[in-house]
Write an enzyme that holds these catalytic residues in place. Structure first.
Site, PDB file in Angstrom:
ATOM      1  N   HIS A  77       0.829  -1.214   0.000  1.00  0.00           N
ATOM      2  CA  HIS A  77       0.000   0.000   0.000  1.00  0.00           C
ATOM      3  C   HIS A  77       0.859   1.258   0.000  1.00  0.00           C
ATOM      4  CE1 HIS A  77       0.837   1.066   4.200  1.00  0.00           C
ATOM      5  NE2 HIS A  77       0.779  -0.230   4.451  1.00  0.00           N
ATOM      6  N   ARG A 110      -6.033   0.655   4.305  1.00  0.00           N
ATOM      7  CA  ARG A 110      -4.978   1.250   3.474  1.00  0.00           C
ATOM      8  C   ARG A 110      -4.601   0.352   2.288  1.00  0.00           C
ATOM      9  NH1 ARG A 110      -2.993  -0.259   8.517  1.00  0.00           N
ATOM     10  NH2 ARG A 110      -1.010  -1.387   8.631  1.00  0.00           N
ATOM     11  N   GLU A 119      -0.844  -6.585   7.853  1.00  0.00           N
ATOM     12  CA  GLU A 119       0.491  -6.243   8.337  1.00  0.00           C
ATOM     13  C   GLU A 119       0.784  -7.048   9.595  1.00  0.00           C
ATOM     14  OE1 GLU A 119       3.331  -5.630   8.047  1.00  0.00           O
ATOM     15  OE2 GLU A 119       3.648  -3.481   7.841  1.00  0.00           O
ATOM     16  N   HIS A 132       0.967  -5.495   2.710  1.00  0.00           N
ATOM     17  CA  HIS A 132       1.762  -4.641   3.605  1.00  0.00           C
ATOM     18  C   HIS A 132       3.231  -5.027   3.573  1.00  0.00           C
ATOM     19  CE1 HIS A 132      -2.076  -3.293   5.382  1.00  0.00           C
ATOM     20  NE2 HIS A 132      -2.449  -4.510   5.038  1.00  0.00           N
TER      21      HIS A 132
END
Length: 201
Positions: free
Chosen positions: A9, A58, A85, A155
């Site tokens: 992202h 995100r 993440e 991520h």
């Protein structure tokens, strides 16, 4: 031949503020939205069959912007927290400079970059890999083996875990691996789903 594009992202609001984000669901910054648009421009000419994304906004917003740029918003998209993440535990929300002052720069570097040492209350990269890789094998790889084109928006650390697996990196090598934001990483696979080549676009 199967193909996968991995995309981290764009910059989030907390990247901008230099804070540990982990599973906190912060939005992209304006610069992050711009990075996602640029990633979409780099992918012009590629056609995707299916998309995978984490459960965090995100990554979802990055994917949405990229697919909008490509006029491919109608492809099947699967969302799972397996691609989230890594969980930064007690460090989440803390500014990285403050964290270094509090715990020492060396300790923070070990938490951020080592393979199997967890920050307090959080996940190590090894823990992250233990949820990312089974999900990849069960849900993403079958599409690749079937010759489809896949896009994965996730991520820094979930993608580091996946690249470590695809490139057969050692825990020492993964220490130095950094995946830039908004730069599409293209993998080409043989019919068994083994990576043949990869490059940043």
């Amino acid at each position: 031949m199967g193909m996968a594009v991995l995309i981290r992202h764009g910059e989030s609001q907390w990247n901008l503020e230099n804070r540990f984000t982990g599973w906190v669901d912060v939005p992209l910054s304006p610069r992050g939205e711009e990075e996602a648009k640029k990633a979409g421009a780099k992918l012009k000419g590629y056609r995707f069959d299916v998309a995978f994304v984490s459960a965090l906004k995100r990554a979802q917003d990055t994917l949405a912007i990229v697919l909008r740029e490509l006029n491919q918003t109608d492809i099947p998209t699967y969302q799972d927290q397996a691609l989230n993440e890594r969980h930064y535990g007690d460090l989440q929300g803390l500014n990285k400079a403050e964290t270094a002052q509090k715990f020492g720069e060396q300790q923070v570097k070990i938490w951020r970059r080592s393979f199997d040492i967890k920050p307090p209350g959080g996940e190590s990269l090894k823990d992250t890999a233990e949820r990312v890789l089974p999900y990849y094998e069960a849900n993403i790889k079958p599409h690749i083996v079937a010759g489809r084109s896949v896009i994965i928006a996730a991520h820094g650390n979930s993608l580091r875990a996946l690249v470590m697996h695809l490139d057969r990196l050692t825990p020492e090598q993964v220490l130095e691996l950094n995946i830039p934001t908004g730069a599409p990483l293209l993998y080409e696979f043989d019919s068994a789903g083994v990576p043949l080549a990869h490059r940043y676009l």
